[in-house]
Design an enzyme around this catalytic site. Sequence first.
Site, PDB file in Angstrom:
ATOM      1  N   HIS A 199      43.199  35.586  37.268  1.00 55.50           N
ATOM      2  CA  HIS A 199      42.947  35.723  35.591  1.00 55.50           C
ATOM      3  C   HIS A 199      43.600  35.003  34.314  1.00 55.50           C
ATOM      4  O   HIS A 199      44.190  33.992  34.721  1.00 55.50           O
ATOM      5  CB  HIS A 199      43.360  37.257  34.974  1.00 55.50           C
ATOM      6  CG  HIS A 199      44.936  37.390  35.232  1.00 55.50           C
ATOM      7  ND1 HIS A 199      45.462  37.829  36.045  1.00 55.50           N
ATOM      8  CD2 HIS A 199      45.752  37.142  34.044  1.00 55.50           C
ATOM      9  CE1 HIS A 199      47.379  38.216  36.498  1.00 55.50           C
ATOM     10  NE2 HIS A 199      46.554  37.895  34.683  1.00 55.50           N
ATOM     11  N   HIS A 252      49.433  32.162  30.284  1.00 58.39           N
ATOM     12  CA  HIS A 252      49.488  31.525  31.631  1.00 58.39           C
ATOM     13  C   HIS A 252      48.161  32.523  31.988  1.00 58.39           C
ATOM     14  O   HIS A 252      46.953  32.401  31.498  1.00 58.39           O
ATOM     15  CB  HIS A 252      50.527  32.623  32.436  1.00 58.39           C
ATOM     16  CG  HIS A 252      50.418  33.981  32.450  1.00 58.39           C
ATOM     17  ND1 HIS A 252      50.254  35.674  31.176  1.00 58.39           N
ATOM     18  CD2 HIS A 252      49.536  34.555  33.247  1.00 58.39           C
ATOM     19  CE1 HIS A 252      50.605  36.694  31.989  1.00 58.39           C
ATOM     20  NE2 HIS A 252      49.661  36.143  32.812  1.00 58.39           N
ATOM     21  N   GLU A 277      43.215  38.611  30.562  1.00 55.77           N
ATOM     22  CA  GLU A 277      44.290  39.381  30.272  1.00 55.77           C
ATOM     23  C   GLU A 277      44.257  38.772  28.450  1.00 55.77           C
ATOM     24  O   GLU A 277      43.879  37.374  28.292  1.00 55.77           O
ATOM     25  CB  GLU A 277      45.544  39.049  30.964  1.00 55.77           C
ATOM     26  CG  GLU A 277      46.686  39.878  30.413  1.00 55.77           C
ATOM     27  CD  GLU A 277      47.511  39.718  30.788  1.00 55.77           C
ATOM     28  OE1 GLU A 277      48.006  38.653  31.828  1.00 55.77           O
ATOM     29  OE2 GLU A 277      48.739  40.194  31.548  1.00 55.77           O
TER      30      GLU A 277
HETATM   31 CO    CO Z   1      49.247  38.141  33.431  1.00 56.28          CO
END
Ligand code: CO
Length: 134
Positions: A79, A7, A130
């Site tokens: 992120h 994502h 991440e």
């Molecule tokens: Co995230």
Amino acid sequence: MLGRVNHIAIAVPDIDKATASYRDVLGASVSDKQPLLEHGVTVVFVNLPNTKVELLEPLGADSPIGAFLTRNPDGGIHHICYEVDDILAARDKLTADGARVLGKGDPKIGAHGKPVLFLHPKDFYGTLIELEQV
Ligand code: CO
């Protein structure tokens, strides 16, 4: 080491407004709003054919995106999350190569119930990364 983009997270000051923009202006499929108290955010998932965008609004007093929105009051990309097969092997390789893992270096359970780590944005061209084990 890196797999798919899981994502892209965008911090927003008003999640209802952002959700309406993605749904009505951009024509995307959006989820219901989900408060994630333990993560300090309210999230809406924008489901795309090849990945998702997560709209994040601060929830509670010490939200992890609070300082970001103070610096970026209109919102912004917070992120990018990449998938990895083995998060501990990924962490060990990264730290051996000199990259900094945020926090104590142990994976935490992220917003999707899977182990995650964050890498210092100064080591990766100003982008908070991440890693999520899938
Ligand atoms: Co995230």
